[in-house]
Write a protein that holds these residues in place. Structure first.
Motif: not given
Length: 187
Positions: A10-17, A20-25, A118-124
């Motif tokens: 798996h490819v993993l990352a931890e995003l801050s809120q 995540a907001a910038v990417i999602r937006g 949406p609130m940031g966190g782990r991406v797997k």
């Protein structure tokens, strides 16, 4: 974000809120632009009967969309085509291939929106999902770079009074995110 890593397939990352907001937006805006373009496709009875989708025959007027959906046909200088023949061929190629390209790009954007918390966190991500993220981040960078007139000659640090300054920081961060993701996929 400290960067993407690869572990147990798996490819993993931890995003801050905020990340995540910038990417999602940005990905959401991109998806909306592409969906609006797809909605411009002509309604064709024959296409509905055969299942062959057709798209617009003319390139987008918006320069950002034009960058994301380039011409599918280039004039061959050896054949000596006229401008009208070239235009007809370019329109036919666009009509045939743009729907598939739009589907791929909106699909990648939808994947990012589904897998980015949406609130940031782990991406797997699986490898296939990571490829989708890579495509969507690349499209966002292309769109943002076009809107900001980014080119090879642009300095990394623009003057304080340059209105693009804040947005260039986002562009550079997305470049790093993309590079980190490529590195993790190649590991």
């Amino acid at each position: 974000m400290e960067g993407w890593t690869r572990k147990n397939g798996h490819v993993l990352a931890e995003l801050s809120q905020q990340e995540a907001a910038v990417i999602r937006g940005l990905v959401g805006q991109l998806k909306d632009m592409l969906t609006a373009r797809a909605d411009e496709a002509p309604q064709d009875e024959l296409a509905e009967l055969t299942g062959i989708r057709t798209g617009p025959t003319t390139p987008p007027e918006d320069r950002v969309l034009a960058r994301l959906l380039p011409d599918f046909y280039r004039r061959d200088p050896i054949t000596g085509e006229t401008d009208e023949e070239e235009s007809d061929a370019a329109g036919a190629m666009r009509s045939l291939h743009e729907p598939g390209l739009l589907e791929a790009k909106t699909g990648a954007a939808a994947l990012v929106l589904e897998t980015c918390p949406p609130m940031g966190g782990r991406v797997k991500l699986t490898g296939e999902q990571a490829d989708g993220w890579l495509a969507a981040i690349n499209d966002v960078r292309l769109a943002l770079g076009t809107a900001l007139d980014v080119d090879e000659d642009m300095p990394d640090d623009v003057p304080d009074d340059d209105m693009r300054r804040e947005h260039l920081g986002v562009y550079q961060w997305l470049t790093w995110v993309q590079d980190s993701l490529v590195g993790a996929l190649m590991a």
